[in-house]
Design a protein around this motif. Structure first.
Motif, PDB file in Angstrom:
ATOM      1  N   ALA A 176       6.986  11.984   5.367  1.00 28.29           N
ATOM      2  CA  ALA A 176       7.279  12.815   6.675  1.00 28.29           C
ATOM      3  C   ALA A 176       7.752  14.065   5.630  1.00 28.29           C
ATOM      4  CB  ALA A 176       8.328  12.613   7.638  1.00 28.29           C
ATOM      5  N   LEU A 177       8.375  14.231   4.732  1.00 29.25           N
ATOM      6  CA  LEU A 177       8.928  15.239   4.062  1.00 29.25           C
ATOM      7  C   LEU A 177       7.685  15.812   3.084  1.00 29.25           C
ATOM      8  CD1 LEU A 177      12.317  13.894   2.453  1.00 29.25           C
ATOM      9  CD2 LEU A 177      12.042  15.506   4.250  1.00 29.25           C
ATOM     10  N   SER A 178       6.832  15.081   2.577  1.00 26.08           N
ATOM     11  CA  SER A 178       5.597  15.569   2.074  1.00 26.08           C
ATOM     12  C   SER A 178       4.845  16.255   2.903  1.00 26.08           C
ATOM     13  CB  SER A 178       4.829  14.223   1.410  1.00 26.08           C
ATOM     14  OG  SER A 178       3.715  14.809   0.571  1.00 26.08           O
ATOM     15  N   ASP A 179       4.753  15.697   4.328  1.00 20.94           N
ATOM     16  CA  ASP A 179       3.718  16.517   5.071  1.00 20.94           C
ATOM     17  C   ASP A 179       4.488  17.892   5.550  1.00 20.94           C
ATOM     18  OD1 ASP A 179       2.102  14.517   5.126  1.00 20.94           O
ATOM     19  OD2 ASP A 179       2.862  13.507   6.846  1.00 20.94           O
ATOM     20  N   GLU A 180       5.596  17.723   5.774  1.00 23.73           N
ATOM     21  CA  GLU A 180       6.499  19.082   6.057  1.00 23.73           C
ATOM     22  C   GLU A 180       6.387  19.927   5.118  1.00 23.73           C
ATOM     23  OE1 GLU A 180      10.675  20.543   7.636  1.00 23.73           O
ATOM     24  OE2 GLU A 180      10.569  18.487   7.044  1.00 23.73           O
ATOM     25  N   ALA A 219       2.976  21.720   5.017  1.00 22.55           N
ATOM     26  CA  ALA A 219       2.770  22.517   6.186  1.00 22.55           C
ATOM     27  C   ALA A 219       3.440  23.905   5.864  1.00 22.55           C
ATOM     28  CB  ALA A 219       3.356  22.057   7.340  1.00 22.55           C
ATOM     29  N   LEU A 220       4.572  23.827   5.234  1.00 20.13           N
ATOM     30  CA  LEU A 220       5.521  25.027   4.862  1.00 20.13           C
ATOM     31  C   LEU A 220       4.772  25.863   3.883  1.00 20.13           C
ATOM     32  CD1 LEU A 220       9.179  23.512   4.954  1.00 20.13           C
ATOM     33  CD2 LEU A 220       7.985  25.296   6.459  1.00 20.13           C
ATOM     34  N   LYS A 221       4.111  25.271   2.723  1.00 19.62           N
ATOM     35  CA  LYS A 221       3.146  25.709   1.674  1.00 19.62           C
ATOM     36  C   LYS A 221       2.343  26.701   2.264  1.00 19.62           C
ATOM     37  CE  LYS A 221       4.367  22.866  -2.318  1.00 19.62           C
ATOM     38  NZ  LYS A 221       3.699  22.066  -3.321  1.00 19.62           N
ATOM     39  N   ALA A 222       1.540  25.927   3.203  1.00 19.31           N
ATOM     40  CA  ALA A 222       0.461  26.572   3.775  1.00 19.31           C
ATOM     41  C   ALA A 222       0.986  27.872   4.735  1.00 19.31           C
ATOM     42  CB  ALA A 222      -0.333  25.613   4.813  1.00 19.31           C
ATOM     43  N   ARG A 223       2.029  27.664   5.422  1.00 20.02           N
ATOM     44  CA  ARG A 223       2.431  28.962   6.272  1.00 20.02           C
ATOM     45  C   ARG A 223       3.024  30.046   5.147  1.00 20.02           C
ATOM     46  NH1 ARG A 223       6.902  27.207  10.303  1.00 20.02           N
ATOM     47  NH2 ARG A 223       6.943  29.526  10.841  1.00 20.02           N
ATOM     48  N   ILE A 224       3.388  29.648   4.135  1.00 17.97           N
ATOM     49  CA  ILE A 224       3.915  30.550   2.961  1.00 17.97           C
ATOM     50  C   ILE A 224       2.480  31.475   2.365  1.00 17.97           C
ATOM     51  CG2 ILE A 224       4.816  31.146   0.705  1.00 17.97           C
ATOM     52  CD1 ILE A 224       7.008  28.949   1.415  1.00 17.97           C
TER      53      ILE A 224
END
Length: 70
Positions: A37-41, A44-49
């Motif tokens: 779950a932490l890896s997926d989050e 996702a955060l890297k993609a948003r950045i």
């Protein structure tokens, strides 16, 4: 030392022992970290950045900012 002081100190020590016992029990029974779950989050955060960096570094972004500031 009078009786009231002794009783107060005993009560404080008992309270501190209870708080510490509760704390250490909660630490021991904490659920394990869900690495997936932490890896997926994180992904996702890297993609948003990356998306935000693309918007901010776009040549028209600075021009729009200057116009809206006027």
């Amino acid at each position: 030392m009078d009786k009231l002081t002794a009783v107060t100190l005993i009560m404080l020590a008992a309270f501190a022992a209870q708080v510490l016992t509760s704390y250490f029990r909660s630490q021991r029974t904490r659920s394990p970290i869900d690495v997936k779950a932490l890896s997926d989050e994180n992904s996702a955060l890297k993609a948003r950045i990356a998306a935000l960096e693309a918007i901010v570094t776009e040549p028209g972004y600075e021009l729009k900012r200057e116009i809206s500031r006027l």
